[in-house]
Design a protein around this motif. Structure first.
Motif, PDB file in Angstrom:
ATOM      1  N   SER A  16       0.843  -1.197   0.000  1.00  0.00           N
ATOM      2  CA  SER A  16       0.000   0.000   0.000  1.00  0.00           C
ATOM      3  C   SER A  16       0.880   1.251   0.000  1.00  0.00           C
ATOM      4  O   SER A  16       0.522   2.272  -0.601  1.00  0.00           O
ATOM      5  CB  SER A  16      -0.954   0.002   1.191  1.00  0.00           C
ATOM      6  N   GLN A  17       2.039   1.180   0.645  1.00  0.00           N
ATOM      7  CA  GLN A  17       2.978   2.305   0.600  1.00  0.00           C
ATOM      8  C   GLN A  17       3.521   2.488  -0.822  1.00  0.00           C
ATOM      9  O   GLN A  17       3.672   3.613  -1.298  1.00  0.00           O
ATOM     10  CB  GLN A  17       4.115   2.090   1.592  1.00  0.00           C
ATOM     11  N   ARG A  18       3.805   1.389  -1.505  1.00  0.00           N
ATOM     12  CA  ARG A  18       4.259   1.481  -2.897  1.00  0.00           C
ATOM     13  C   ARG A  18       3.172   2.074  -3.782  1.00  0.00           C
ATOM     14  O   ARG A  18       3.431   2.903  -4.639  1.00  0.00           O
ATOM     15  CB  ARG A  18       4.634   0.097  -3.434  1.00  0.00           C
ATOM     16  N   PHE A  19       1.950   1.619  -3.566  1.00  0.00           N
ATOM     17  CA  PHE A  19       0.825   2.117  -4.347  1.00  0.00           C
ATOM     18  C   PHE A  19       0.641   3.623  -4.125  1.00  0.00           C
ATOM     19  O   PHE A  19       0.365   4.373  -5.065  1.00  0.00           O
ATOM     20  CB  PHE A  19      -0.452   1.358  -3.969  1.00  0.00           C
ATOM     21  N   ALA A  20       0.825   4.080  -2.890  1.00  0.00           N
ATOM     22  CA  ALA A  20       0.706   5.501  -2.584  1.00  0.00           C
ATOM     23  C   ALA A  20       1.772   6.317  -3.319  1.00  0.00           C
ATOM     24  O   ALA A  20       1.535   7.485  -3.647  1.00  0.00           O
ATOM     25  CB  ALA A  20       0.815   5.725  -1.083  1.00  0.00           C
ATOM     26  N   ARG A  21       2.917   5.731  -3.592  1.00  0.00           N
ATOM     27  CA  ARG A  21       3.951   6.440  -4.358  1.00  0.00           C
ATOM     28  C   ARG A  21       3.663   6.411  -5.862  1.00  0.00           C
ATOM     29  O   ARG A  21       4.102   7.276  -6.602  1.00  0.00           O
ATOM     30  CB  ARG A  21       5.321   5.832  -4.070  1.00  0.00           C
ATOM     31  N   ILE A  22       2.913   5.409  -6.335  1.00  0.00           N
ATOM     32  CA  ILE A  22       2.593   5.277  -7.754  1.00  0.00           C
ATOM     33  C   ILE A  22       1.484   6.246  -8.162  1.00  0.00           C
ATOM     34  O   ILE A  22       1.527   6.842  -9.237  1.00  0.00           O
ATOM     35  CB  ILE A  22       2.186   3.819  -8.092  1.00  0.00           C
ATOM     36  N   ILE A  23       0.484   6.423  -7.322  1.00  0.00           N
ATOM     37  CA  ILE A  23      -0.692   7.237  -7.654  1.00  0.00           C
ATOM     38  C   ILE A  23      -0.335   8.666  -8.089  1.00  0.00           C
ATOM     39  O   ILE A  23      -0.884   9.151  -9.078  1.00  0.00           O
ATOM     40  CB  ILE A  23      -1.692   7.248  -6.476  1.00  0.00           C
ATOM     41  N   PRO A  24       0.560   9.393  -7.406  1.00  0.00           N
ATOM     42  CA  PRO A  24       0.878  10.751  -7.874  1.00  0.00           C
ATOM     43  C   PRO A  24       1.468  10.778  -9.293  1.00  0.00           C
ATOM     44  O   PRO A  24       1.323  11.760 -10.006  1.00  0.00           O
ATOM     45  CB  PRO A  24       1.901  11.268  -6.860  1.00  0.00           C
ATOM     46  N   GLN A  25       2.095   9.688  -9.695  1.00  0.00           N
ATOM     47  CA  GLN A  25       2.668   9.618 -11.041  1.00  0.00           C
ATOM     48  C   GLN A  25       1.617   9.281 -12.099  1.00  0.00           C
ATOM     49  O   GLN A  25       1.801   9.544 -13.275  1.00  0.00           O
ATOM     50  CB  GLN A  25       3.782   8.572 -11.078  1.00  0.00           C
ATOM     51  N   ASN A  26       0.507   8.663 -11.651  1.00  0.00           N
ATOM     52  CA  ASN A  26      -0.573   8.258 -12.559  1.00  0.00           C
ATOM     53  C   ASN A  26      -1.922   8.644 -11.948  1.00  0.00           C
ATOM     54  O   ASN A  26      -2.680   7.777 -11.515  1.00  0.00           O
ATOM     55  CB  ASN A  26      -0.532   6.736 -12.785  1.00  0.00           C
ATOM     56  N   PRO A  27      -2.274   9.907 -11.910  1.00  0.00           N
ATOM     57  CA  PRO A  27      -3.501  10.335 -11.222  1.00  0.00           C
ATOM     58  C   PRO A  27      -4.780   9.762 -11.826  1.00  0.00           C
ATOM     59  O   PRO A  27      -5.807   9.694 -11.147  1.00  0.00           O
ATOM     60  CB  PRO A  27      -3.469  11.860 -11.328  1.00  0.00           C
ATOM     61  N   ASN A  28      -4.761   9.300 -13.059  1.00  0.00           N
ATOM     62  CA  ASN A  28      -5.955   8.715 -13.676  1.00  0.00           C
ATOM     63  C   ASN A  28      -6.330   7.380 -13.058  1.00  0.00           C
ATOM     64  O   ASN A  28      -7.437   6.875 -13.264  1.00  0.00           O
ATOM     65  CB  ASN A  28      -5.759   8.549 -15.186  1.00  0.00           C
TER      66      ASN A  28
END
Length: 127
Positions: free
Chosen positions: A103-115
């Motif tokens: 979930s921490q990794r996912f939280a870092r991915i979301i700002p790079q792919n806001p869609n």
């Protein structure tokens, strides 16, 4: 399986067993997700501590209960099982449960792919 404090039988020179928990209050406990593991060697009966060369003393996680009551055994056993579920890693275990680590990794991915925010994804896609 998590062990209660005092039940920790360890060999000389090895840290306490992985899965040991020590209740601090009725709503908090220390839990060691890292430590010595018995039964890994097929021929020798000595425990294994995989972080021994890098980190000689395992540090505990602080668990806090915000609702409910009861003992810590089931909670610790669940966390212990989740530390062994990293499918992209062949290590014996991780310090944090797989649900927290990814979930921490996912939280870092979301700002790079806001869609991605409005879509539903299988958790396994991020492991």
């Amino acid at each position: 399986m998590a062990l209660a404090y005092g039940d920790n039988k360890r060999a000389s020179g090895y840290p306490l067993l992985r899965g040991t928990h020590l209740p601090v209050t009725s709503d908090a406990a220390f839990f060691w997700s890292q430590g010595s593991v018995n039964g890994v060697h097929m021929t020798a009966s000595k425990p294994v501590y995989k972080e021994g060369n890098l980190k000689p003393i395992p540090s505990p996680l602080l668990l806090k209960r915000f609702t409910g009551a009861g003992g810590w055994h089931d909670t610790c056993a669940g966390i212990l099982g989740l530390t062994k579920m990293d499918w992209n890693n062949n290590t014996l275990y991780k310090k944090l449960p797989v649900t927290l680590e990814y979930s921490q990794r996912f939280a870092r991915i979301i700002p790079q792919n806001p869609n991605m925010v409005d879509d539903v994804f299988d958790f396994r896609n991020f492991m």
